[in-house]
Design an enzyme around this catalytic site. Structure first.
Site, PDB file in Angstrom:
ATOM      1  N   LYS A   1      -3.673 -11.090  -7.038  1.00  0.00           N
ATOM      2  CA  LYS A   1      -4.963 -11.283  -6.365  1.00  0.00           C
ATOM      3  C   LYS A   1      -6.053 -10.424  -7.016  1.00  0.00           C
ATOM      4  O   LYS A   1      -5.784  -9.298  -7.427  1.00  0.00           O
ATOM      5  CB  LYS A   1      -4.740 -10.882  -4.896  1.00  0.00           C
ATOM      6  CG  LYS A   1      -5.958 -10.665  -4.080  1.00  0.00           C
ATOM      7  CD  LYS A   1      -5.603 -10.201  -2.679  1.00  0.00           C
ATOM      8  CE  LYS A   1      -5.838  -8.707  -2.554  1.00  0.00           C
ATOM      9  NZ  LYS A   1      -6.090  -8.235  -1.201  1.00  0.00           N
TER      10      LYS A   1
ATOM     11  N   LYS B   1       0.830  -1.207   0.000  1.00  0.00           N
ATOM     12  CA  LYS B   1       0.000   0.000   0.000  1.00  0.00           C
ATOM     13  C   LYS B   1       0.859   1.249   0.000  1.00  0.00           C
ATOM     14  O   LYS B   1       0.476   2.264  -0.582  1.00  0.00           O
ATOM     15  CB  LYS B   1      -0.959   0.006   1.197  1.00  0.00           C
ATOM     16  CG  LYS B   1      -2.128  -0.925   0.994  1.00  0.00           C
ATOM     17  CD  LYS B   1      -3.362  -0.478   1.742  1.00  0.00           C
ATOM     18  CE  LYS B   1      -4.533  -1.393   1.426  1.00  0.00           C
ATOM     19  NZ  LYS B   1      -5.623  -1.292   2.395  1.00  0.00           N
TER      20      LYS B   1
ATOM     21  N   LYS C   1     -10.321  -5.064  -5.277  1.00  0.00           N
ATOM     22  CA  LYS C   1     -11.267  -3.975  -5.489  1.00  0.00           C
ATOM     23  C   LYS C   1     -10.610  -2.803  -6.194  1.00  0.00           C
ATOM     24  O   LYS C   1     -11.251  -2.046  -6.893  1.00  0.00           O
ATOM     25  CB  LYS C   1     -11.728  -3.439  -4.122  1.00  0.00           C
ATOM     26  CG  LYS C   1     -12.680  -4.323  -3.386  1.00  0.00           C
ATOM     27  CD  LYS C   1     -13.065  -3.697  -2.051  1.00  0.00           C
ATOM     28  CE  LYS C   1     -12.488  -4.480  -0.915  1.00  0.00           C
ATOM     29  NZ  LYS C   1     -12.885  -4.135   0.419  1.00  0.00           N
TER      30      LYS C   1
HETATM   31  P1  TYM Z   1     -10.704  -6.503   2.664  1.00  0.00           P
HETATM   32  O1  TYM Z   1     -11.801  -5.505   2.785  1.00  0.00           O
HETATM   33  O2  TYM Z   1      -9.579  -6.174   1.751  1.00  0.00           O
HETATM   34  O3  TYM Z   1     -11.277  -7.896   2.219  1.00  0.00           O
HETATM   35  C1  TYM Z   1     -12.382  -8.489   2.896  1.00  0.00           C
HETATM   36  C2  TYM Z   1     -12.221  -9.993   2.930  1.00  0.00           C
HETATM   37  O4  TYM Z   1     -12.133 -10.519   1.605  1.00  0.00           O
HETATM   38  C3  TYM Z   1     -10.980 -11.352   1.490  1.00  0.00           C
HETATM   39  N1  TYM Z   1     -10.460 -11.212   0.117  1.00  0.00           N
HETATM   40  C4  TYM Z   1     -10.205 -12.257  -0.693  1.00  0.00           C
HETATM   41  N2  TYM Z   1     -10.334 -13.578  -0.542  1.00  0.00           N
HETATM   42  C5  TYM Z   1     -10.011 -14.377  -1.581  1.00  0.00           C
HETATM   43  N3  TYM Z   1      -9.551 -13.910  -2.768  1.00  0.00           N
HETATM   44  C6  TYM Z   1      -9.402 -12.591  -2.977  1.00  0.00           C
HETATM   45  N4  TYM Z   1      -8.976 -12.139  -4.153  1.00  0.00           N
HETATM   46  C7  TYM Z   1      -9.728 -11.687  -1.919  1.00  0.00           C
HETATM   47  N5  TYM Z   1      -9.705 -10.340  -1.778  1.00  0.00           N
HETATM   48  C8  TYM Z   1     -10.148 -10.077  -0.528  1.00  0.00           C
HETATM   49  C9  TYM Z   1      -9.998 -10.796   2.526  1.00  0.00           C
HETATM   50  O5  TYM Z   1      -9.042 -11.767   2.894  1.00  0.00           O
HETATM   51  C10 TYM Z   1     -10.929 -10.440   3.659  1.00  0.00           C
HETATM   52  O6  TYM Z   1     -11.218 -11.561   4.449  1.00  0.00           O
HETATM   53  N6  TYM Z   1      -8.006  -5.745   6.764  1.00  0.00           N
HETATM   54  C11 TYM Z   1      -9.204  -6.387   6.263  1.00  0.00           C
HETATM   55  C12 TYM Z   1     -10.451  -5.975   6.976  1.00  0.00           C
HETATM   56  C13 TYM Z   1     -10.411  -6.141   8.442  1.00  0.00           C
HETATM   57  C14 TYM Z   1     -10.567  -7.370   9.148  1.00  0.00           C
HETATM   58  C15 TYM Z   1     -10.448  -7.035  10.518  1.00  0.00           C
HETATM   59  C16 TYM Z   1     -10.761  -8.689   8.741  1.00  0.00           C
HETATM   60  C17 TYM Z   1     -10.240  -5.165   9.354  1.00  0.00           C
HETATM   61  N7  TYM Z   1     -10.275  -5.701  10.602  1.00  0.00           N
HETATM   62  C18 TYM Z   1     -10.539  -8.030  11.502  1.00  0.00           C
HETATM   63  C19 TYM Z   1     -10.859  -9.668   9.731  1.00  0.00           C
HETATM   64  C20 TYM Z   1     -10.725  -9.328  11.082  1.00  0.00           C
HETATM   65  C21 TYM Z   1      -9.355  -6.026   4.806  1.00  0.00           C
HETATM   66  O7  TYM Z   1      -8.876  -5.000   4.352  1.00  0.00           O
HETATM   67  O8  TYM Z   1     -10.135  -6.867   4.102  1.00  0.00           O
END
Ligand code: TYM
Length: 334
Positions: A197, A115, A200
Site C-alpha cells: 500500500k 505496527k 505516509k
Molecule cells: P490513516 O490516517 O492511515 O488514513 C486516512 C484515510 O486514508 C485511507 N488510505 C488509503 N486509501 C487508499 N489507498 C491508500 N494507499 C491509502 N492509505 C490510506 C485510509 O483508509 C483512511 O480512510 N485509523 C485511521 C484513522 C481513523 C478513522 C477513525 C477513520 C481514526 N478513527 C474513524 C475512520 C473512522 C487511519 O489511521 O487512517
C-alpha cells in the site's frame, strides 16, 4: 440522524505527510459526500500518539491537516472539522468500549500486527486498543456511514461487532455504521512496490506521491514507477503496477479503466506515465495553492477550530450520557 440527515464520520492521522492514497481513498470521497450527510471530519490526534511523536511537530502537522481538509474543499460551515483531542468523549467512550471488546478480537487486527513489527521497541497498550478508540470515534456520533480506504475495513468490522454486542445487552444505543468504499482507488499501491500500500511512513520517498509535491517531483516519481515488461496497457491483476497507475488516472480524470485502456492502445508506458503524472499534478495544484493561502488565515482557522469543537462536543455528550446511564454510572448533580 441529525436534522433529517444521516450522519457521516471519518478521520485521518496527522502523522507523516498525506499521500495520494489518502486523497483518493478517503478525502476525495469525503468531498463528494459532504452535501448528502451531516458530517464529522476529525484530525485524530489521540490515535497518533500510539507511535512516539515529537510534540511540536505533531501540533504543527495536526494544524496543517485540519487546514488541508478545508483547502481540499470541505466547507467548514457545513462540515464539522475538528481535533479529536478537543472532544473528551472520544477517550471516555473508548474506555467503556474497551470493557466490551475481547482480546481475542484485537489479536486478529492486521494493522496491530504490522505496527508492532515496525515499532518493536514500543508495543504499547494504546496501539493494541487503537481499534476500540476508532469504534468510539464512530459510535459517538451515531454514525451511519464511514468513508475509508480498504485498509480500514477490518476496523469497521470490529466497530460493528462492538456496537451490536453493546446493543444486544442494553437495547438500541448505537447506530450500526456501514463502511463506504470508493469504486476505484480504495487501495492505492506504492509506486516502487505495487504489492504494498502507498503509505505516509514509507522510507522510500519515490514510493509515494505527497499532496504537497510539486509538478516536477510528481512527474519524476511516475516516470520511475515500477511496472512490468509486458509493454501493454491493460487492466488485470497480473500487471499490478499498471493496474495501480490506471486506478490513479481514473480517480483523477473520472474515466473508467476501459476508457483508459482504449485511450492508450498501442502507446508505450512512457506516454502513459507522463499522462498519469500530469493528471495528478492538475488535481493537486489547486489544492496546494488554496492550502498556502488558507494557512495565512490564522484567525479564520482558529474560529473554525473553536466552533466545530463545540458542535462536536454537543453531539458527543448526547451519546456519552446515554451510554453512561445504560452501564450504570450515577447521574451528575448539576
Ligand atoms: P490513516 O490516517 O492511515 O488514513 C486516512 C484515510 O486514508 C485511507 N488510505 C488509503 N486509501 C487508499 N489507498 C491508500 N494507499 C491509502 N492509505 C490510506 C485510509 O483508509 C483512511 O480512510 N485509523 C485511521 C484513522 C481513523 C478513522 C477513525 C477513520 C481514526 N478513527 C474513524 C475512520 C473512522 C487511519 O489511521 O487512517
Amino acid at each position: 440522524m441529525i436534522d433529517g440527515k444521516k450522519v457521516l464520520f471519518s478521520g485521518m492521522q496527522a502523522t507523516g505527510n498525506l499521500t495520494l492514497g489518502n486523497y483518493i481513498g478517503a478525502l476525495k470521497n469525503w468531498l463528494e459526500l459532504q452535501d448528502e450527510y451531516e458530517t464529522f471530519y476529525s484530525v485524530v490526534d489521540l490515535h497518533s500518539i500510539t507511535v512516539r511523536q515529537d510534540p511540536a511537530e505533531l501540533r504543527s502537522r495536526a494544524r496543517k491537516l485540519l487546514t488541508l481538509y478545508i483547502a481540499a474543499g470541505l466547507d467548514p460551515e457545513k462540515n464539522c472539522i475538528y481535533y479529536q483531542s478537543h472532544v473528551s468523549g472520544h477517550a471516555e467512550l473508548g474506555w467503556i468500549l474497551d470493557c466490551f471488546t475481547y482480546m481475542g478480537e484485537l489479536n486478529r487486527m492486521t494493522q496491530f500486527k504490522d505496527k508492532s513489527a515496525k515499532h518493536a521497541d514500543n508495543i504499547n497498550a494504546g496501539l493494541y486498543t487503537y481499534p476500540v478508540l476508532m469504534a468510539a470515534d464512530i459510535l459517538l456520533y451515531q454514525t451511519d456511514v464511514v468513508p475509508v480506504g480498504k485498509d480500514q475495513l477490518q476496523h469497521l468490522e470490529i466497530t460493528r461487532d462492538i456496537a451490536q454486542r453493546f446493543n444486544a445487552i442494553y437495547g438500541d444505543v448505537f447506530t450500526i455504521p456501514e463502511p463506504y468504499i470508493g469504486k476505484t482507488g480504495a487501495k492505492i499501491m506504492s509506486l516502487q512496490d505495487p504489492e504494498k500500500k502507498m503509505s505516509k511512513s514509507d522510507e522510500n520517498l519515490n514510493a509515494s506521491i505527497y499532496l504537497m509535491d510539486d509538478k516536477d517531483t510528481i512527474i519524476r516519481k511516475f516516470k520511475r514507477a515500477v511496472t512490468d515488461s509486458e509493454a501493454r496497457i491493460a487492466y488485470n491483476e497480473e500487471q499490478k503496477g499498471i493496474h495501480n497507475l490506471i486506478d490513479i488516472y481514473c480517480a483523477c480524470t473520472k474515466k473508467t479503466p476501459d476508457e483508459v485502456v482504449k485511450e492508450f492502445e498501442g502507446k508505450g508506458y512512457g506516454d502513459f506515465k507522463l499522462a498519469v503524472g500530469e493528471s495528478v499534478a492538475d488535481l493537486l495544484n489547486p489544492l496546494q495553492e488554496r492550502f498556502y493561502q488558507m494557512e495565512k488565515e490564522k484567525s479564520y482557522i482558529d474560529s473554525i477550530i473553536k466552533n466545530n469543537a463545540e458542535k462536536a462536543n454537543y453531539y458527543a455528550q448526547k451519546t456519552l450520557r446515554k451510554v453512561q446511564k445504560k452501564v450504570g454510572f450515577p447521574e451528575k448533580i448539576r
